[in-house]
Write a protein that holds these residues in place. Structure first.
Motif, mmCIF file in Angstrom:
data_model
loop_
_atom_site.group_PDB
_atom_site.id
_atom_site.type_symbol
_atom_site.label_atom_id
_atom_site.label_comp_id
_atom_site.label_asym_id
_atom_site.label_seq_id
_atom_site.Cartn_x
_atom_site.Cartn_y
_atom_site.Cartn_z
ATOM 1 N N ALA A 129 55.232 38.920 79.000
ATOM 2 C CA ALA A 129 54.879 39.922 78.116
ATOM 3 C C ALA A 129 54.554 41.366 78.751
ATOM 4 N N LEU A 136 53.589 42.316 71.389
ATOM 5 C CA LEU A 136 55.005 42.362 71.767
ATOM 6 C C LEU A 136 55.852 43.314 70.689
ATOM 7 N N ASN A 184 61.327 36.930 74.958
ATOM 8 C CA ASN A 184 59.705 36.700 74.764
ATOM 9 C C ASN A 184 59.701 35.464 73.417
#
Length: 318
Positions: free
Chosen positions: A163, A185, A195
């Motif tokens: 992240a 995100l 991710n």
């Protein structure tokens, strides 16, 4: 967007309940009260499992770990939430956000694994009682607990590392009380498919596998209990795992409902659904840790006796 147009964010703004300031003081009092109950209840459980020799068993060792974990989990986010209720400009630095995400993510994953370990302990105790002292020796249950912490930490390190490597630019408003990783995100100005895939795999490992393991364990446990001829024997056998089963249902039931599917959140949304999602997430973070010591205290005679003994000793000292 080209890299030349990107700027590194110094921090984030936590939206919280900024659009409903009248609710902030009410929720401050409510969440603070629940947090104090968490510290008191889990703190007492840790003390009694350490000081009462009758509780120096694998089950209570795991319970002490669970109580310590709940304190760490709530402490990683609740002070930030409380400060946000009283601060007009709710900001957090990029590094502070990363640390908060790491701690909360690590504690959540660790608890998933730890509850699975506790299910195995109950399985051995009920289905193979004669082998219990050998299978669940100190040389076994201490590494089991330690591996839960290590696994949760490694998973969190992987997710947060992915992240923080993302480029963040432009909007820095997180529509949450804390640095919730899915909301963070959403702010990345880059492809987050890696991710999302990584979190999906982690969900399978830390949610799906423990749930499957616990379910299989309790199938064997219930089968064994039903074979006990006397009703009193069945009741006693079930009482040894009823508290754990209750905690499992509350914890996994809520977390599966909320996080089974990685999903992005709209950081600027202000509709009722956004507020509802945030409040559900907030109360999940404090409700489960608050209920755990209550459940184990109410449904466990050994803990009740240990707590009464500890209180009596403190009164004698005074």
């Amino acid at each position: 967007m080209k890299m030349a147009n990107q700027s590194v964010l110094a921090g984030f703004v936590l939206l919280g309940l900024s659009d409903q300031p009248k609710l902030e003081r009410t929720f401050f009092v409510l969440i603070l009260s629940m947090y104090l109950v968490i510290l008191l209840g889990n703190g007492v459980l840790i003390l009694v499992t350490i000081h009462d020799s009758r509780l120096h068993t694998p089950m209570y060792f795991f319970l002490g770990n669970l109580s310590f974990l709940d304190i760490c989990y709530t402490t990683s986010s609740i002070p930030l939430v409380l400060d946000g209720f009283l601060t007009p400009r709710k900001t957090i630095s990029f590094s502070g956000c990363a640390v908060q995400m790491f701690l909360s993510f690590a504690m959540g994953a660790t608890e998933c694994v730890l509850l699975g370990m506790m299910a195995f302990d109950r399985y051995v105790a009920i289905c193979n009682p004669l082998r219990y002292p050998v299978v669940m020796s100190k040389a076994a249950y201490v590494p089991m607990a330690a591996s839960s912490w290590v696994a949760g930490g490694i998973n969190s390190l992987v997710q947060i590392s992915l992240a923080v490597q993302l480029p963040f630019c432009g909007d820095n408003i997180i529509n949450h009380f804390t640095c919730e990783i899915l909301a963070v995100l959403k702010l990345a100005c880059a492809d987050i498919s890696i991710n999302v895939i990584s979190m999906g795999v982690a969900n399978v490992i830390f949610l799906g596998v423990p749930v499957l393991f616990i379910s299989i364990s309790y199938i064997f446990i219930l089968t064994t209990i039903l074979k006990i001829p006397s009703a009193e024997g069945r009741r006693k056998a079930f009482s040894t795992c009823s508290a754990h089963l209750t905690v499992v249902v509350i914890f996994y039931g809520t977390i599966l409902f909320m996080y089974a599917k990685p999903k992005s959140k709209d950081p600027l949304g202000a509709d009722k659904q956004d507020v509802s999602d945030k409040l559900i997430s907030l109360f999940y973070g404090v409700l489960t840790p608050m209920l755990n010591p209550i459940i184990y205290s109410l449904r466990n005679k050994d803990v009740k006796v240990a707590v009464k003994t500890l209180v009596r000793q403190k009164q004698d000292l005074i």
